[in-house]
Design an enzyme around this catalytic site. Structure first.
Site, mmCIF file in Angstrom:
data_model
loop_
_atom_site.group_PDB
_atom_site.id
_atom_site.type_symbol
_atom_site.label_atom_id
_atom_site.label_comp_id
_atom_site.label_asym_id
_atom_site.label_seq_id
_atom_site.Cartn_x
_atom_site.Cartn_y
_atom_site.Cartn_z
ATOM 1 N N LYS A 39 14.425 -17.375 -24.230
ATOM 2 C CA LYS A 39 13.434 -18.466 -24.221
ATOM 3 C C LYS A 39 12.156 -18.010 -24.934
ATOM 4 O O LYS A 39 11.963 -16.800 -25.152
ATOM 5 C CB LYS A 39 13.126 -18.858 -22.768
ATOM 6 N N ARG A 137 9.777 -22.570 -6.908
ATOM 7 C CA ARG A 137 9.522 -23.172 -8.210
ATOM 8 C C ARG A 137 10.549 -24.284 -8.365
ATOM 9 O O ARG A 137 10.350 -25.362 -7.833
ATOM 10 C CB ARG A 137 9.617 -22.075 -9.282
ATOM 11 N N HIS A 171 16.414 -17.056 -8.527
ATOM 12 C CA HIS A 171 15.445 -16.242 -9.280
ATOM 13 C C HIS A 171 14.537 -15.515 -8.300
ATOM 14 O O HIS A 171 14.050 -16.113 -7.347
ATOM 15 C CB HIS A 171 14.626 -17.168 -10.190
ATOM 16 N N ARG A 232 20.891 -11.197 -15.985
ATOM 17 C CA ARG A 232 20.149 -12.235 -16.701
ATOM 18 C C ARG A 232 18.767 -11.713 -17.121
ATOM 19 O O ARG A 232 17.755 -12.307 -16.799
ATOM 20 C CB ARG A 232 20.005 -13.431 -15.767
ATOM 21 N N TYR A 273 -19.820 -10.418 -34.041
ATOM 22 C CA TYR A 273 -20.477 -11.441 -33.217
ATOM 23 C C TYR A 273 -21.040 -10.820 -31.936
ATOM 24 O O TYR A 273 -20.403 -9.936 -31.341
ATOM 25 C CB TYR A 273 -19.473 -12.505 -32.787
ATOM 26 N N CYS A 320 -12.623 -11.091 -33.684
ATOM 27 C CA CYS A 320 -12.863 -12.419 -34.266
ATOM 28 C C CYS A 320 -11.540 -13.181 -34.364
ATOM 29 O O CYS A 320 -10.490 -12.672 -33.996
ATOM 30 C CB CYS A 320 -13.478 -12.278 -35.649
ATOM 31 N N MET A 321 -11.586 -14.388 -34.921
ATOM 32 C CA MET A 321 -10.368 -15.196 -35.026
ATOM 33 C C MET A 321 -9.329 -14.548 -35.937
ATOM 34 O O MET A 321 -8.139 -14.512 -35.622
ATOM 35 C CB MET A 321 -10.714 -16.592 -35.551
ATOM 36 N N ASP A 322 -9.806 -14.030 -37.073
ATOM 37 C CA ASP A 322 -8.871 -13.563 -38.098
ATOM 38 C C ASP A 322 -8.946 -12.077 -38.395
ATOM 39 O O ASP A 322 -8.204 -11.583 -39.237
ATOM 40 C CB ASP A 322 -9.140 -14.310 -39.406
HETATM 41 C C1 LIG Z 1 12.489 -15.961 -17.615
HETATM 42 C C2 LIG Z 1 13.594 -15.932 -16.657
HETATM 43 C C3 LIG Z 1 14.420 -14.795 -16.569
HETATM 44 C C4 LIG Z 1 14.132 -13.502 -17.279
HETATM 45 O O1 LIG Z 1 13.094 -12.834 -16.606
HETATM 46 P P1 LIG Z 1 12.665 -11.355 -16.991
HETATM 47 O O2 LIG Z 1 11.695 -10.963 -15.974
HETATM 48 O O3 LIG Z 1 12.078 -11.423 -18.365
HETATM 49 O O4 LIG Z 1 13.898 -10.538 -16.982
HETATM 50 C C5 LIG Z 1 15.532 -14.866 -15.746
HETATM 51 N N1 LIG Z 1 15.795 -15.989 -15.043
HETATM 52 C C6 LIG Z 1 15.004 -17.083 -15.076
HETATM 53 C C7 LIG Z 1 15.342 -18.265 -14.248
HETATM 54 C C8 LIG Z 1 13.867 -17.082 -15.868
HETATM 55 O O5 LIG Z 1 13.084 -18.165 -15.899
#
Ligand SMILES: *Cc1c(COP(=O)(O)O)cnc(C)c1O
Length: 390
Positions: A39, A137, A171, A232, A273, A320-322
């Site tokens: 992701k 969540r 999770h 995961r 700045y 700075c920004m850049d």
């Molecule tokens: C982002 C996420 C992960 C991965 O988490 P890490 O801490 O980067 O290993 C696994 N499961 C779910 C549901 C997540 O949202």
């Protein structure tokens, strides 16, 4: 197009990714599947080349947070199963089915809406049931008095028409805190609740989920009993965070910039700045084209360092920004055009994250679209991702 690569760029070491993948596979053993969380553009590393490599290496699954991210992978000919961990509007179920994308089911209402759409579409939606065991969540709420209701709701969801129920997952909130006894206890509680819930659902439903999974980075590193059918991990694959070093993983992203200008200033000169830095001696200051629009944290002003070929250079004055300035007074060998590492191989992303009072996830995700990604495989540049689209 070449010229943009010599400003500030992120080198993505696909060999390090391969090493990390193989190391993690060896760590969990042959019977555990591997889902790579890609992701947020693979935590800023570039989801397409990384997912392609995972597919080539024999990974089992990918996960993203939205349908758009899944569509990007499919449009780039990634064929691995993809699980969407987050929210997808029910009217997109047809798209999910057509693209062979698996959806997390997180509430009884979503289950019914997805099922109805799948039936209407005349297809079958592959789903994983998401249990909330204490992250609070998304997912069917399993804790305390909610247990019986969760078991009933998940069982009912599993029986809905139009679903191919493949997996169940949860999770963890604190699986990455081995030094805090209450966190260890909380993780054990989440793990037990996860197991008790899916076992009760399976007993009711009369079938078993094919894939039970709950191991994010912390659990992959520390909790073998949580590996179950599939790990995961996100962060760990990229060689970031405290467990990466312990497992012998390598940092995948090295962020680099260039010394664009070097100037000498008299004592008393103030820099940038806000005039927060004042020279107390004759100084030699380099300007590097890396600022907060590239993903730098302005809060690191006057607090971090960058690595030249001759040693570390303190960053001076407001970022700075850049661009920002680095003190080269004690590094007389550094010249205009030299490469400078911001983080990666020689300055750990963990160090930068700690200074910014955040986690390495936020540092790599923040590297902005303006920074080209350069992918390196077997020591050669094999792919580039630039912001400019001609
Ligand atoms: C982002 C996420 C992960 C991965 O988490 P890490 O801490 O980067 O290993 C696994 N499961 C779910 C549901 C997540 O949202």
């Amino acid at each position: 197009m070449e010229s943009t690569l010599k400003r500030t760029w992120a080198e993505i070491d696909l060999d390090a990714l391969e090493h990390n993948y193989r190391t993690l596979r060896a760590h969990v053993g042959e019977n555990v599947k591997f889902l790579g969380v890609v992701k947020a553009d693979a935590y800023g590393h570039g989801a397409i080349p990384y997912s392609r490599l995972l597919e080539e290496l024999g990974a089992d699954y990918l996960a993203v947070s939205s349908l758009d991210e899944a569509m990007e992978l499919r449009a780039n000919e990634i064929h691995l199963p993809i699980l969407i961990l987050g929210y997808t509007p029910a009217d997109q179920v047809g798209n999910l089915i057509d693209l062979h994308v698996t959806q997390a089911v997180t509430t009884p209402e979503a289950a019914k809406a997805y099922s109805a759409e799948a039936v209407r579409h005349g297809g079958t939606l592959k789903v994983h049931m998401k249990l909330d065991t204490g992250m609070s969540r998304v997912g069917f709420l399993c804790q305390g008095d909610h247990f019986a209701q969760a078991v009933a709701d998940v069982t009912e969801a599993c029986r809905l028409p139009g679903f191919d129920v493949e997996g169940v997952f949860t999770h963890f909130a604190v699986s990455d805190e081995p030094d805090k006894p209450e966190s260890v206890e909380y993780t054990r509680h989440q793990l037990d609740l996860f197991r008790r819930t899916f076992e009760a659902v399976e007993a009711n439903w009369g079938r078993k989920f094919a894939i039970h999974h709950c191991s994010n980075t912390g659990a992959t590193a520390l909790w073998p009993e949580a590996w179950m059918d599939m790990i995961r991990p996100g962060l760990l694959q990229y060689g970031c965070g405290e467990f990466a070093g312990q497992l012998g993983l390598k940092p995948v992203m090295t962020l680099k910039t260039t010394v664009s200008i070097i100037k000498n200033y008299d004592p008393g000169t103030t820099v940038s700045y806000g005039r927060t830095f004042k020279a107390d001696r004759p100084i030699r200051m380099g300007v590097v084209p890396y600022g907060y629009a590239d993903g730098f944290f302005r809060s690191l002003s006057n607090r971090c360092r960058m690595m030249t070929d001759y040693g570390p250079a303190p960053q001076c004055g407001r970022i700075c920004m850049d661009m920002c300035m680095i003190d080269l007074t004690d590094l007389p060998e550094v010249k205009e055009g030299d490469e400078v590492e911001i983080f990666g191989n020689r300055i750990s992303v963990n160090e930068v994250a700690a200074l910014a009072n955040t986690i390495s996830y936020e540092i790599t995700c923040a590297v902005s679209k303006r920074v080209p990604r350069v992918f390196i495989r077997h020591g050669k540049v094999v792919d580039r991702e630039l912001m400019l689209r001609f």
